[in-house]
Design a protein around this motif. Structure first.
Motif, mmCIF file in Angstrom:
data_model
loop_
_atom_site.group_PDB
_atom_site.id
_atom_site.type_symbol
_atom_site.label_atom_id
_atom_site.label_comp_id
_atom_site.label_asym_id
_atom_site.label_seq_id
_atom_site.Cartn_x
_atom_site.Cartn_y
_atom_site.Cartn_z
ATOM 1 N N SER A 1 1.069 -1.056 0.029
ATOM 2 C CA SER A 1 0.053 0.246 0.091
ATOM 3 C C SER A 1 0.745 1.327 0.018
ATOM 4 O O SER A 1 2.210 1.070 0.703
ATOM 5 C CB SER A 1 -1.116 -0.061 1.282
ATOM 6 O OG SER A 1 -2.119 -0.392 1.455
ATOM 7 N N LEU A 2 0.666 1.896 -0.701
ATOM 8 C CA LEU A 2 1.393 3.559 -1.079
ATOM 9 C C LEU A 2 0.258 4.084 0.099
ATOM 10 O O LEU A 2 -1.051 4.439 -0.181
ATOM 11 C CB LEU A 2 1.105 4.449 -2.110
ATOM 12 C CG LEU A 2 2.124 4.078 -2.987
ATOM 13 C CD1 LEU A 2 1.999 4.687 -3.749
ATOM 14 C CD2 LEU A 2 3.059 4.114 -2.231
ATOM 15 N N THR A 3 1.033 4.555 1.661
ATOM 16 C CA THR A 3 -0.027 5.142 2.764
ATOM 17 C C THR A 3 0.120 7.193 2.291
ATOM 18 O O THR A 3 1.248 7.178 1.082
ATOM 19 C CB THR A 3 1.229 5.379 3.885
ATOM 20 O OG1 THR A 3 2.760 5.836 3.741
ATOM 21 C CG2 THR A 3 0.777 3.535 4.563
ATOM 22 N N PRO A 4 -0.642 7.722 3.062
ATOM 23 C CA PRO A 4 -0.442 8.992 2.768
ATOM 24 C C PRO A 4 1.172 9.809 3.668
ATOM 25 O O PRO A 4 1.530 10.570 2.425
ATOM 26 C CB PRO A 4 -1.375 9.616 3.852
ATOM 27 C CG PRO A 4 -2.421 9.052 3.850
ATOM 28 C CD PRO A 4 -1.334 7.553 3.599
ATOM 29 N N GLY A 5 2.008 9.093 4.117
ATOM 30 C CA GLY A 5 3.463 9.456 4.073
ATOM 31 C C GLY A 5 4.745 9.033 3.105
ATOM 32 O O GLY A 5 4.915 9.831 2.887
ATOM 33 N N ASP A 6 3.739 7.862 2.329
ATOM 34 C CA ASP A 6 4.253 7.635 1.074
ATOM 35 C C ASP A 6 4.152 9.001 -0.013
ATOM 36 O O ASP A 6 4.991 9.661 -1.258
ATOM 37 C CB ASP A 6 3.686 6.761 0.283
ATOM 38 C CG ASP A 6 5.002 5.254 1.068
ATOM 39 O OD1 ASP A 6 5.276 6.193 1.845
ATOM 40 O OD2 ASP A 6 4.027 4.170 1.696
ATOM 41 N N PHE A 7 3.379 9.942 -0.296
ATOM 42 C CA PHE A 7 2.486 10.385 -1.039
ATOM 43 C C PHE A 7 3.384 12.202 -0.762
ATOM 44 O O PHE A 7 3.836 12.618 -1.573
ATOM 45 C CB PHE A 7 1.046 10.947 -0.484
ATOM 46 C CG PHE A 7 0.403 10.152 -1.500
ATOM 47 C CD1 PHE A 7 -0.201 9.904 -2.719
ATOM 48 C CD2 PHE A 7 -0.058 9.090 -1.265
ATOM 49 C CE1 PHE A 7 -0.722 9.447 -3.698
ATOM 50 C CE2 PHE A 7 -1.121 8.353 -2.521
ATOM 51 C CZ PHE A 7 -1.899 8.313 -3.560
ATOM 52 N N GLY B 1 2.375 3.962 8.971
ATOM 53 C CA GLY B 1 0.778 3.596 8.141
ATOM 54 C C GLY B 1 -0.338 3.965 8.450
ATOM 55 O O GLY B 1 -1.113 4.143 8.288
ATOM 56 N N LEU B 2 0.103 5.473 8.947
ATOM 57 C CA LEU B 2 -0.690 6.574 9.449
ATOM 58 C C LEU B 2 -2.114 7.250 8.418
ATOM 59 O O LEU B 2 -1.423 7.295 7.424
ATOM 60 C CB LEU B 2 -0.389 7.716 9.986
ATOM 61 C CG LEU B 2 0.799 7.763 10.942
ATOM 62 C CD1 LEU B 2 0.932 8.996 11.713
ATOM 63 C CD2 LEU B 2 -0.803 7.098 12.842
ATOM 64 N N ARG B 3 -3.205 7.174 8.887
ATOM 65 C CA ARG B 3 -4.252 7.822 7.298
ATOM 66 C C ARG B 3 -3.779 9.039 6.933
ATOM 67 O O ARG B 3 -2.973 10.037 7.720
ATOM 68 C CB ARG B 3 -5.318 7.212 8.157
ATOM 69 C CG ARG B 3 -5.317 5.805 8.323
ATOM 70 C CD ARG B 3 -5.393 4.318 7.755
ATOM 71 N NE ARG B 3 -6.620 4.822 6.883
ATOM 72 C CZ ARG B 3 -7.475 4.332 6.725
ATOM 73 N NH1 ARG B 3 -7.773 3.549 7.033
ATOM 74 N NH2 ARG B 3 -8.444 4.749 5.033
ATOM 75 N N SER B 4 -4.359 9.276 6.269
ATOM 76 C CA SER B 4 -4.335 11.331 5.966
ATOM 77 C C SER B 4 -4.587 12.180 6.807
ATOM 78 O O SER B 4 -3.395 13.056 6.628
ATOM 79 C CB SER B 4 -6.001 10.961 5.059
ATOM 80 O OG SER B 4 -5.239 10.904 3.620
ATOM 81 N N PRO B 5 -5.841 12.049 7.906
ATOM 82 C CA PRO B 5 -5.965 12.987 9.129
ATOM 83 C C PRO B 5 -4.128 12.786 9.853
ATOM 84 O O PRO B 5 -4.040 14.163 9.938
ATOM 85 C CB PRO B 5 -7.577 12.637 9.672
ATOM 86 C CG PRO B 5 -7.782 12.083 9.063
ATOM 87 C CD PRO B 5 -6.940 10.366 8.331
ATOM 88 N N LEU C 1 -3.597 5.055 15.549
ATOM 89 C CA LEU C 1 -3.587 4.195 13.971
ATOM 90 C C LEU C 1 -5.625 3.349 13.639
ATOM 91 O O LEU C 1 -5.553 2.849 15.141
ATOM 92 C CB LEU C 1 -3.238 3.543 13.928
ATOM 93 C CG LEU C 1 -1.039 3.203 13.427
ATOM 94 C CD1 LEU C 1 -0.711 1.315 13.643
ATOM 95 C CD2 LEU C 1 -1.335 3.619 12.830
ATOM 96 N N GLU C 2 -5.701 3.921 12.910
ATOM 97 C CA GLU C 2 -7.393 3.765 12.737
ATOM 98 C C GLU C 2 -7.073 3.001 12.053
ATOM 99 O O GLU C 2 -6.704 2.197 11.203
ATOM 100 C CB GLU C 2 -7.825 4.936 11.721
ATOM 101 C CG GLU C 2 -8.319 6.405 12.302
ATOM 102 C CD GLU C 2 -8.522 7.356 11.563
ATOM 103 O OE1 GLU C 2 -9.358 7.101 10.785
ATOM 104 O OE2 GLU C 2 -9.040 8.342 11.910
ATOM 105 N N SER C 3 -8.604 2.341 12.179
ATOM 106 C CA SER C 3 -8.391 0.526 11.427
ATOM 107 C C SER C 3 -9.077 1.079 9.941
ATOM 108 O O SER C 3 -9.060 1.958 9.963
ATOM 109 C CB SER C 3 -9.357 -0.203 11.825
ATOM 110 O OG SER C 3 -10.991 0.999 12.034
ATOM 111 N N LYS C 4 -8.370 0.600 8.822
ATOM 112 C CA LYS C 4 -8.344 0.849 7.709
ATOM 113 C C LYS C 4 -9.839 -0.144 7.662
ATOM 114 O O LYS C 4 -9.954 -1.236 8.018
ATOM 115 C CB LYS C 4 -7.201 -0.619 7.371
ATOM 116 C CG LYS C 4 -6.143 0.074 6.969
ATOM 117 C CD LYS C 4 -4.803 -0.387 6.331
ATOM 118 C CE LYS C 4 -3.564 0.148 6.339
ATOM 119 N NZ LYS C 4 -2.358 -0.217 5.471
#
Lengths: 478, 128
Positions: free
Chosen positions: A127-133, A214-218, A285-288
Motif C-alpha cells: 500500500s502507498l500511505t499518505p506518508g508515501d505521497f 501507516g498513518l491515515r490522512s488526518p 492508528l485508525e483501523s483500515k
C-alpha cells in the motif's frame, strides 16, 4: 459474490491500472525530463533523491514485513473501486491539462506525480500511505521555492522568538527587522539561517514516520502540520543559543567556534526530531476498512463493467491529450515590454563598466528571464545586473549559480558600502580560486534588499514598485 | 555635540598610524571623512548623533549609527565602550548558517532507527 467472479474483476482492475500507469509514465515525458534535470541540478542539494530512495527503502521494508507476517500483500485486492480511481485520475489529468500552459513546472510535476501515485497505489504489491505521497511531494525540488516564499517570514519569526527567549534568559535585546541588537553588538539572521533546511528535514522525518507507521490522512496531515512550528521553534532556539557565542557573551574561539556552531544546530535539531518521532508514535492508528467493506464496494454486473470500460477509454483519451498538449501549447511568454527600461549604468562605484558578452548558458537563461541581464567588468571585478518588472523566482540568489558551477559557498556577514547600502556577501571557492561576492536588490525609490525573499514580500505587500534591479559583484581575492 | 562633530571633521590624523578598526569613511553624515582611531571617542560622537536622530524621529538613521558603532538605543541601555574589533565594513556579525542538511538527515535516520528498534524489541508498548 463468488471468489471466481471477484478474481476475474480484480485481474481486470489490476491490468487496467497497470496499463494506465504505463500510459501515464509515457504521457508525462516533459515532467520527467524536468524532474531529472532538477534532481541532478548541482545548484541545489540532491534532497529529492534522498526522498525517492527513502520511498524505495520503505517499500522494500514494508513488502518484507507483509510477507513475514503472512499478510495479504496484493494491495490491489483491497484497493478501492476502479471507477473511483479512474475518476480521481481524470480530475487530476484535467487539472494538469488546464495548468500546464501557465503554471510553473513544479505544479505540473506535482500533478503528474499524484496521477502516477494513485495508479501505483492500485498496482504495487504494498500500500502507498499518505506518508508515501508526502515523500513523493518532497522529492520535488521544493527547497528553492521554500526559500523564496518562506525564507524572509521564517527569519522574522526566528528573530522575534529568539529575542523573547533571550529576554526570558535575562538578556536585554531589541529586534530590528532580521537583526538582534544587544549591548555591544548587532547579530544578523541572514538568509542561510532561515531554518528552511531544518523545515525540509522535519517534514521528511514526519513523512517517513507516517509511512512507517501507516498513518491515515488526518494523522499524517496533523504530523506534517506539527513539523512547521517544530522547525521554527528549533531554529529560534538555535539562534538564541548561538547569540551568546556571536555576541561574545560566551567566548569561543579557534576550532571550537565551528564545532560549537554545528554542534548546537545538530543537538537542537536532534531534540526536535525526537519530539516529532514521539508524536508520530503517539498518534492513534485508525483501523483500515475491512475486506468485506471493499467487497461490498465492488459491485459488478455487466452494466457496471461497461461503464468502467467507457470510463477507462475516456481516461486513456485524456492521457493522449495531456501528452500532446506540451507540443501544441506555447508557454505564456515571460518576456516583458522594455519600454520602462532606462538602459544599463555606465559606472559602478566610480569605475567605468565595460560590457562582457553573455556566455551561451547565460544567454539561454536570459531568453527565458522575465527582464534583462547584462554582465560587465571594471577590470578588477565582474558585475552582473538583472532588471525585472515583477517578482519572479528566476531572480535567484547568485550563490545558486556559483554552486551550480562547482564553487563552495561560505556565507559572510552582511556588507555595508560607503552609501550605507547593505549587501549580502559570501565567499565562493573552487580549487585555488577564491571569489568575494556581494549582492543586493534595489528599486528606484531607494529601497534595498539583501535577499530575494524579503524583496518578494516587499513587492507583494506593495511596499515597493517595479522595476527592480539586482546587482552582484564578484572579485577575486586569491 | 556640535563641538564633537567639528572636532571629528577637522581631525584628520595620519592614516598610516591608524589601526584598521572603525576606519569607516562615510561621505554623507556628520562624521564624514574622520579617521577614528579611538573607538570610544567615535562611539561618544555617534551616540550623540543617535540621540539627535531619535529626537527628530529618524529612527532608521539612529539604528544605522547604532549598528555601525555598536551602540544601543536609549530605551535599553547606555553606551558600551569595550567593543570587539570588527571587520571593516561589515555590519556586526551573523548567526552561522544552519547545520549541514546531511548531518540533520543522519540525525533523523538515527532517531527513526532507534524508535523502529524499540518497537521491534517491545512491540506491545510504544517507546513514547
Amino acid at each position: 459474490m463468488t471468489k471466481a467472479v471477484l478474481s476475474v474483476y480484480q485481474n481486470l482492475s489490476y491490468r487496467w491500472s497497470q496499463s494506465l500507469l504505463l500510459i501515464g509514465i509515457g504521457t508525462f515525458w516533459p515532467v520527467w525530463q524536468w524532474y531529472f534535470d532538477r534532481l541532478t541540478d548541482p545548484s541545489d542539494e540532491p534532497l529529492g533523491i534522498v526522498a525517492v530512495l527513502t520511498l524505495l527503502l520503505l517499500g522494500a521494508y514494508k513488502y518484507q514485513q507483509a510477507n513475514g507476517n503472512n499478510v495479504a500483500n496484493l494491495n490491489f485486492l483491497s484497493a478501492s473501486n476502479l471507477r473511483i480511481t479512474l475518476a480521481i485520475v481524470a480530475v487530476l489529468l484535467c487539472t494538469y491539462c488546464a495548468v500546464i500552459p501557465v503554471a510553473p513546472p513544479i505544479v505540473s510535476a506535482l500533478l503528474a506525480l499524484a496521477v502516477c501515485a494513485v495508479l501505483l497505489h492500485r498496482t504495487l504489491p504494498v500500500s502507498l500511505t499518505p506518508g508515501d505521497f508526502a515523500l513523493l511531494a518532497l522529492s520535488l525540488p521544493v527547497v528553492a521555492s521554500l526559500n523564496y516564499y518562506l525564507g524572509y517570514p521564517l527569519r522574522i519569526l526566528a528573530c522575534q522568538m529568539a529575542a523573547v527567549m533571550l529576554n526570558i534568559g535575562g538578556l536585554a535585546v531589541n529586534v530590528q527587522g532580521t537583526e538582534i541588537l544587544s549591548n555591544n553588538s548587532i547579530v544578523g539572521i541572514d538568509p542561510p539561517c532561515s531554518g528552511i533546511k531544518m523545515l525540509w528535514v522535519a517534514l521528511y522525518l514526519s513523512a517517513t514516520c507516517a509511512s512507517l507507521r501507516g498513518l491515515r490522512s488526518p494523522q499524517t496531515l496533523k504530523l506534517l502540520a506539527i513539523s512547521l512550528p517544530a522547525a521554527i521553534v528549533a531554529n529560534a532556539l538555535r539562534v538564541s543559543s548561538l547569540f551568546y557565542v556571536e555576541s561574545g557573551i560566551v567566548p569561543v574561539s579557534g576550532v571550537w567556534h565551528t564545532l560549537v556552531h554545528s554542534g548546537v544546530g545538530v543537538a537542537i535539531f536532534a531534540l526536535s526530531a525526537a519530539a516529532l518521532v514521539k508524536v508520530a508514535y503517539m498518534l492513534p492508528l485508525e483501523s483500515k476498512s475491512s475486506q468485506s467493506q471493499t467487497d461490498k464496494n465492488i459491485g459488478i454486473d455487466s452494466k457496471a463493467n461497461k461503464l468502467t470500460t467507457i470510463a477507462s477509454g475516456c481516461v486513456v483519451a485524456l492521457f493522449v491529450f495531456a501528452a500532446a498538449l506540451p507540443l501544441a501549447v506555447n508557454h505564456v511568454s515571460d518576456k516583458i515590454s522594455d519600454t520602462s527600461f532606462a538602459g544599463w549604468p555606465t559606472q559602478f562605484e566610480g569605475q567605468d563598466l565595460e560590457p562582457i558578452k553573455l556566455s551561451e548558458l547565460t544567454e539561454r537563461f536570459a531568453k527565458e528571464f522575465p527582464g534583462k541581464i547584462a554582465v560587465f567588468t571594471t577590470g578588477k571585478s565582474r558585475i552582473v545586473y538583472r532588471w525585472v518588472t515583477r517578482p519572479t523566482l528566476q531572480l535567484h540568489p547568485s550563490a545558486n549559480c556559483y554552486k551550480a558551477s562547482g564553487y563552495e559557498i561560505k556565507w559572510l556577514p552582511q556588507y555595508i558600502d560607503g552609501n550605507d547600502k547593505k549587501w549580502t556577501a559570501f565567499q565562493a571557492s573552487k580549487g585555488a580560486e577564491k571569489l568575494l561576492v556581494r549582492e543586493r536588490i534595489f528599486d528606484q525609490a531607494g529601497h534595498n534588499w539583501t535577499d530575494v525573499s524579503s524583496w518578494y514580500w516587499a513587492s507583494v505587500l506593495k511596499q515597493s514598485n517595479s522595476p527592480w534591479w539586482a546587482i552582484s559583484k564578484a572579485e577575486r581575492i586569491e | 555635540q556640535a563641538d564633537l562633530q567639528s572636532f571629528f571633521k577637522s581631525w584628520k590624523a595620519n592614516p598610516q598610524t591608524d589601526t584598521p578598526q572603525f576606519k569607516h569613511t562615510v561621505n554623507s553624515d556628520a562624521l564624514a571623512s574622520a579617521y577614528m582611531t579611538d573607538a570610544s571617542l567615535a562611539q561618544v560622537a555617534a551616540y550623540r548623533e543617535l540621540l539627535s536622530d531619535m529626537e527628530q524621529g529618524s529612527s532608521d538613521e539612529a539604528n544605522l549609527l547604532a549598528g555601525r558603532y555598536h551602540l544601543v538605543s536609549p530605551a535599553s541601555s547606555a553606551i558600551v565602550t569595550n567593543v570587539p574589533v570588527v571587520e571593516e565594513k561589515t555590519v556586526g556579525t551573523a548567526i552561522e548558517p544552519e547545520a549541514d542538511t546531511w548531518l540533520m538527515l543522519i540525525v533523523a535516520f538515527g532517531v527513526i532507527s532507534f524508535y523502529v528498534y524499540q518497537q521491534k524489541r517491545n512491540p506491545r508498548s510504544s517507546p513514547a
